[in-house]
Design a protein around this motif. Structure first.
Motif, PDB file in Angstrom:
ATOM      1  N   ASP A  19       3.861  14.921   7.725  1.00 34.77           N
ATOM      2  CA  ASP A  19       2.987  15.078   6.567  1.00 34.77           C
ATOM      3  C   ASP A  19       1.849  16.063   6.801  1.00 34.77           C
ATOM      4  OD1 ASP A  19       1.243  13.665   8.164  1.00 34.77           O
ATOM      5  OD2 ASP A  19       0.917  12.024   6.742  1.00 34.77           O
ATOM      6  N   GLY A  20       1.829  16.672   7.985  1.00 40.65           N
ATOM      7  CA  GLY A  20       0.815  17.678   8.277  1.00 40.65           C
ATOM      8  C   GLY A  20      -0.482  17.116   8.826  1.00 40.65           C
ATOM      9  N   LYS A  21      -0.554  15.800   8.966  1.00 42.77           N
ATOM     10  CA  LYS A  21      -1.771  15.158   9.455  1.00 42.77           C
ATOM     11  C   LYS A  21      -1.412  13.979  10.328  1.00 42.77           C
ATOM     12  CE  LYS A  21      -5.071  16.151   5.863  1.00 42.77           C
ATOM     13  NZ  LYS A  21      -6.235  15.571   5.226  1.00 42.77           N
ATOM     14  N   PRO A  22      -1.699  14.073  11.605  1.00 45.28           N
ATOM     15  CA  PRO A  22      -1.476  12.895  12.443  1.00 45.28           C
ATOM     16  C   PRO A  22      -2.329  11.730  11.934  1.00 45.28           C
ATOM     17  CG  PRO A  22      -1.932  14.820  13.784  1.00 45.28           C
ATOM     18  CD  PRO A  22      -2.194  15.206  12.367  1.00 45.28           C
ATOM     19  N   THR A  51     -12.885   6.453  16.054  1.00 44.73           N
ATOM     20  CA  THR A  51     -14.197   7.090  15.945  1.00 44.73           C
ATOM     21  C   THR A  51     -14.065   8.539  15.501  1.00 44.73           C
ATOM     22  OG1 THR A  51     -15.066   5.642  17.669  1.00 44.73           O
ATOM     23  CG2 THR A  51     -16.307   7.653  17.217  1.00 44.73           C
ATOM     24  N   VAL A  52     -13.133   9.248  16.115  1.00 44.35           N
ATOM     25  CA  VAL A  52     -12.919  10.657  15.768  1.00 44.35           C
ATOM     26  C   VAL A  52     -12.452  10.779  14.322  1.00 44.35           C
ATOM     27  CG1 VAL A  52     -11.552  12.721  16.281  1.00 44.35           C
ATOM     28  CG2 VAL A  52     -12.454  11.340  18.149  1.00 44.35           C
ATOM     29  N   LEU A  53     -11.476   9.971  13.942  1.00 46.34           N
ATOM     30  CA  LEU A  53     -10.967  10.034  12.565  1.00 46.34           C
ATOM     31  C   LEU A  53     -12.063   9.701  11.567  1.00 46.34           C
ATOM     32  CD1 LEU A  53      -7.441   8.470  13.015  1.00 46.34           C
ATOM     33  CD2 LEU A  53      -7.922  10.716  12.053  1.00 46.34           C
ATOM     34  N   THR A  95     -12.525  14.621   6.817  1.00 50.23           N
ATOM     35  CA  THR A  95     -13.433  14.974   5.720  1.00 50.23           C
ATOM     36  C   THR A  95     -12.900  14.627   4.343  1.00 50.23           C
ATOM     37  OG1 THR A  95     -12.594  17.247   5.718  1.00 50.23           O
ATOM     38  CG2 THR A  95     -14.567  16.797   7.037  1.00 50.23           C
ATOM     39  N   ASP A  96     -11.578  14.541   4.190  1.00 48.65           N
ATOM     40  CA  ASP A  96     -11.045  14.160   2.881  1.00 48.65           C
ATOM     41  C   ASP A  96     -10.682  12.671   2.827  1.00 48.65           C
ATOM     42  OD1 ASP A  96      -8.704  14.102   4.339  1.00 48.65           O
ATOM     43  OD2 ASP A  96      -7.749  15.749   3.261  1.00 48.65           O
ATOM     44  N   ALA A 139      -4.936  20.114  10.801  1.00 54.03           N
ATOM     45  CA  ALA A 139      -5.311  21.135  11.773  1.00 54.03           C
ATOM     46  C   ALA A 139      -6.646  21.759  11.377  1.00 54.03           C
ATOM     47  CB  ALA A 139      -4.220  22.203  11.878  1.00 54.03           C
ATOM     48  N   GLU A 140      -6.842  21.976  10.088  1.00 52.05           N
ATOM     49  CA  GLU A 140      -8.091  22.588   9.624  1.00 52.05           C
ATOM     50  C   GLU A 140      -9.292  21.682   9.887  1.00 52.05           C
ATOM     51  OE1 GLU A 140     -10.550  25.468   8.493  1.00 52.05           O
ATOM     52  OE2 GLU A 140      -8.410  25.689   8.780  1.00 52.05           O
ATOM     53  N   GLU A 141      -9.148  20.386   9.598  1.00 51.22           N
ATOM     54  CA  GLU A 141     -10.251  19.458   9.864  1.00 51.22           C
ATOM     55  C   GLU A 141     -10.586  19.427  11.354  1.00 51.22           C
ATOM     56  OE1 GLU A 141      -9.905  15.990   6.455  1.00 51.22           O
ATOM     57  OE2 GLU A 141      -8.342  16.083   8.005  1.00 51.22           O
TER      58      GLU A 141
END
Length: 164
Positions: A106-109, A129-131, A136-137, A144-146
């Motif tokens: 889906d493009g996002k782990p 914590t990182v997530l 941001t959305d 990858a962009e985030e």
């Protein structure tokens, strides 16, 4: 890039990093996700690691091995979030790593996939914590962009060890 990164990439523990060390680390990471370096994902990750190596050594005067001191100096001067090297080298590497650990395509782990990534690369940071901080959305995953933007800010919460 950090002292821990040097230690991780110095695969034969001889006090210097060479191309073979970088390739070995790439193979280890690729294999940990059940991929082969002959797959598209595997080739992209290998290319990302080799791109980092080629860039760092070019900035160090074309050396075929980097001592800890050389590695840290070249990394600090050329791989921070504001440098040309960061966008040219780190963005493709991060994108390849995201694609490698994104097992559902889906493009996002998602949290579990991202947590596995952190374990594989020995990042020592908590996935939740990182997530929570950089998603941001707020969709429960990191694109990858985030991730690029989070790392590029030089915030200190994420270290390059996250990248493998």
């Amino acid at each position: 890039m950090t002292r821990a990164q040097f230690d991780l990439w110095d695969g034969n523990h001889d006090g210097k990093i060479q191309r073979e060390d970088i390739q070995g680390e790439a193979r280890r990471v690729i294999g940990a996700f059940g991929e082969s370096e002959s797959t598209a994902r595997g080739r992209a990750v290998m290319s990302g690691y080799e791109g980092i190596w080629d860039y760092l050594t070019s900035q160090a005067g074309g050396k075929n091995a980097l001592s800890r001191e050389q590695f840290e100096k070249v990394s600090e001067n050329n791989m921070n979030g504001g440098s040309d090297g960061w966008d040219a080298v780190m963005r493709p590497h991060i994108t390849a790593m995201v694609q490698l650990c994104d097992r559902d395509g889906d493009g996002k782990p998602q949290r579990a996939q991202f947590s596995n990534w952190l374990k594989v690369v020995g990042a020592g940071v908590d996935a939740a914590t990182v997530l929570d901080r950089f998603d941001t959305d707020h969709d429960g995953g990191l694109s990858a962009e985030e991730l690029c933007e989070a790392l590029k800010t030089g915030d200190g919460t994420l270290e390059f060890s996250l990248l493998g």
